[in-house]
Design a protein around this motif. Structure first.
Motif, short mmCIF file in Angstrom:
data_model
loop_
_atom_site.label_atom_id
_atom_site.label_comp_id
_atom_site.label_asym_id
_atom_site.label_seq_id
_atom_site.Cartn_x
_atom_site.Cartn_y
_atom_site.Cartn_z
N TRP A 127 0.76 -1.33 -0.47
CA TRP A 127 0.31 -0.37 -0.74
C TRP A 127 1.05 1.61 -0.01
O TRP A 127 0.21 2.29 -0.47
CB TRP A 127 -0.39 0.14 1.29
N GLU A 128 2.19 1.37 0.49
CA GLU A 128 2.92 2.02 0.44
C GLU A 128 3.45 2.84 -1.17
O GLU A 128 3.77 3.37 -1.06
CB GLU A 128 4.35 2.49 1.19
N ALA A 185 1.85 4.97 -2.45
CA ALA A 185 1.46 6.71 -1.40
C ALA A 185 2.76 7.59 -1.46
O ALA A 185 2.94 7.50 -0.49
CB ALA A 185 1.16 5.40 -0.79
N ILE A 190 -8.70 7.13 8.27
CA ILE A 190 -6.91 6.87 8.67
C ILE A 190 -6.32 7.60 9.66
O ILE A 190 -5.64 6.30 10.48
CB ILE A 190 -6.52 7.22 7.78
N LYS A 220 -4.17 1.88 12.44
CA LYS A 220 -4.71 2.57 11.39
C LYS A 220 -3.21 3.43 10.94
O LYS A 220 -2.87 3.45 9.65
CB LYS A 220 -5.27 3.24 10.83
N ARG A 224 -0.22 1.27 9.44
CA ARG A 224 -0.70 0.73 8.18
C ARG A 224 -0.36 1.39 6.91
O ARG A 224 -0.17 1.01 6.40
CB ARG A 224 -2.48 0.13 8.48
N HIS A 225 -0.80 3.00 6.39
CA HIS A 225 -0.80 3.84 5.81
C HIS A 225 -0.46 4.55 6.14
O HIS A 225 -0.51 6.01 5.83
CB HIS A 225 -2.54 3.77 5.38
N ALA A 277 0.27 7.71 3.20
CA ALA A 277 -0.95 8.32 2.51
C ALA A 277 -1.39 9.27 4.19
O ALA A 277 -1.89 10.31 3.46
CB ALA A 277 -2.01 6.92 2.87
#
Length: 525
Positions: free
Chosen positions: A322-323, A326, A378, A384, A387-388, A391
């Motif tokens: 996911w990174e 982002a 987020i 969370k 995890r992101h 983002a």
């Protein structure tokens, strides 16, 4: 007052079994002993002879040959439960113990604990939704049959599993049961034991199902208690303190663990090393004492994780999936201020915003209350945010309408620093080096859960040198990380030296950086 019938499962050390039974009975409680059918008959005969005539001791009618992970452990428990239920009509609670368990509170404290709440104390978490199982097979424990013991017949165990998978020989879980999982070390009320045994007699299909599962002692009683007892009457917490290594093996306790064990909010501990004779002697004496109070810090698991993890610092060489999508942006600059003293980093970031017009936020990946603006879901939890990461930081750039942003990270957050350094944005790291008094280290230990307000001073004194070395290690690790933009300011340096580092870090004139370096009480606690 509560009276406990201890269900003692053991397979070795007959002298210690005898001592354990006498100790527990001396406090007015009872013991039902199941001695493994695989153990020598002479050992069992010695135990029976030593405890003959003791009205507080009973033996399971049948000795089951036990194997780890097999139904035999549940069968042995049921044999001891039936014997205890018949022999001790005044027993109000039935408490599972092994031969490696020892009390870490007094009998007086244990009885008061059980009297305080009318509940069953048993871990009981959803088998499929919880993260209780950390390694190994999960669903396969239930939906396939396991005729071979993995520890004794490893190849046959996995071969049988592979054949069932290939042929699709799945079996159905009883439709009316929600399978649960948890520690096999529990304490149940008398009426709960009675309804469980009644249920077993009425539902042979359930027994047949669990006979074929793998490690049923972690799911059989946990499932039935949840099925038969109202949720409000279940405390999903084992009364026995135990810890596991990264490899799923129980942690053993030794002579120097006495203070740590007494500070945990549990009644017994497992497992005590056979070599820890001094610890066993002290805990045995403790159980008979009266009038003692126990300051609870409950930091045992966090402390063990901290101490054993020092030599196993993981490294990750690629960004998470996911990174990769982002990026902060190639035209942006992220300024990371890292310090173990969080208030110093927050103070510096606030001063940077005043002098250099660089907006910043606090320890957004380390503390819930980091002064974040409202960014939606987020940012609602640390889980969370971590995890992101990218983002979240990209949203902060957009929120402040800037291409330069400062954030605070703990010096242990090197993984996050590495993640950001693989981004297209320019990333700089500034470490604040400072002095740490014993009071500073104690405050840090309490903040991160390694100690509590009631942790004994002597236990804290033993912990502080380890924390001091760990802080030094984290700082040294920054040097080895290869961060091109790594700079430092130091409490022991003159303001002029710190000014040069700040000017380079912020890309601002020397005079402006000097205003920051000469901030009143910049390094003050």
């Amino acid at each position: 007052m509560a009276r406990i019938a201890f269900i003692l499962l053991c397979h070795k050390a007959p002298d210690e079994v005898i001592a354990q039974a006498r100790r527990l009975c001396a406090a007015g409680d009872y013991v039902a002993i199941h001695y493994d059918g695989r153990a020598p008959a002479a050992e069992f005969a010695a135990i029976r002879a030593a405890l003959a005539g003791d009205p507080g001791v009973v033996f399971a009618r049948r000795r089951v040959k036990c194997g780890w992970g097999a139904w035999s452990l549940v069968a042995a428990t049921l044999e001891a439960l039936r014997a205890a239920l018949a022999a001790f009509p005044r027993a109000s609670h039935f408490y599972m113990l092994s031969g490696d368990c020892m009390p870490i509170k007094t009998a007086e404290h244990a009885h008061a604990f059980l009297d305080a709440r009318d509940a069953d104390h048993i871990e009981s978490f959803d088998f499929f939704r919880s993260d209780w199982i950390r390694t190994g097979i999960r669903e396969e424990r239930l939906i396939y049959r396991h005729p071979f013991n993995e520890r004794r017949h490893r190849r046959l165990f996995h071969a049988a599993l592979a054949v069932q998978r290939r042929l699709g020989l799945r079996r159905a879980i009883p439709a009316d049961l929600r399978v649960m999982i948890g520690s096999q070390w529990w304490c149940l009320r008398r009426r709960t034991v009675e309804v469980v045994l009644d249920f077993i007699r009425a539902r042979p299909d359930v027994v047949r199902f669990f006979r074929g599962t793998w490690i049923p002692d972690e799911s059989f009683f946990q499932t039935l208690v949840r099925h038969l007892v109202p949720e409000a009457e279940i405390s999903t917490r084992s009364p026995t303190f135990l810890m596991f290594t990264d490899y799923g093996m129980p942690v053993s306790f030794y002579n120097d663990h006495y203070d740590l064990l007494l500070a945990q909010d549990y009644l017994f501990a497992r497992k005590i090393s056979p070599e820890a004779q001094a610890l066993k002697a002290r805990l045995g004496t403790l159980y008979a004492a009266t009038g003692l109070r126990f300051p609870i810090s409950d930091e045992g698991r966090r402390l063990h994780e901290f101490l054993t993890g020092r030599g196993r610092v993981g490294r990750r060489f690629a960004p998470r999936i996911w990174e990769t999508e982002a990026s902060l942006g190639s035209g942006r600059e992220l300024l990371i201020v890292t310090s173990k003293k969080w208030h110093l980093a927050r103070r510096l970031v606030a001063r940077m915003a005043e002098v250099a017009d660089v907006p910043g936020v606090g320890y957004l990946f380390d503390e819930q209350a980091a002064g974040l603006p409202d960014l939606g879901g987020i940012g609602e939890s640390l889980e969370k945010r971590n995890r992101h990461r990218r983002a979240l930081v990209r949203m902060l750039f957009d929120h402040f309408g800037t291409d330069r942003l400062a954030i605070c990270l703990d010096t242990s957050g090197i993984e996050a620093m590495r993640d950001f350094h693989t981004d297209r944005a320019r990333v700089g790291v500034l470490e604040i080096r400072c002095d740490f008094s014993d009071a500073d280290l104690a405050g840090h230990a309490r903040r991160v859960g390694l100690a509590g307000e009631q942790t004994p001073a002597e236990a804290l004194d033993r912990l502080l040198p380890t924390i001091r070395r760990d802080i030094a290690f984290e700082s040294d690790r920054l040097d080895g990380a290869g961060f091109a933009g790594l700079l430092r300011i130091d409490q022991r340096r003159a303001p002029a030296e710190n000014t040069a580092a700040l000017a380079q870090f912020l890309s601002i004139p020397y005079e402006a950086a000097g205003k920051i370096a000469r901030t009143d009480q910049l390094f003050a606690d």
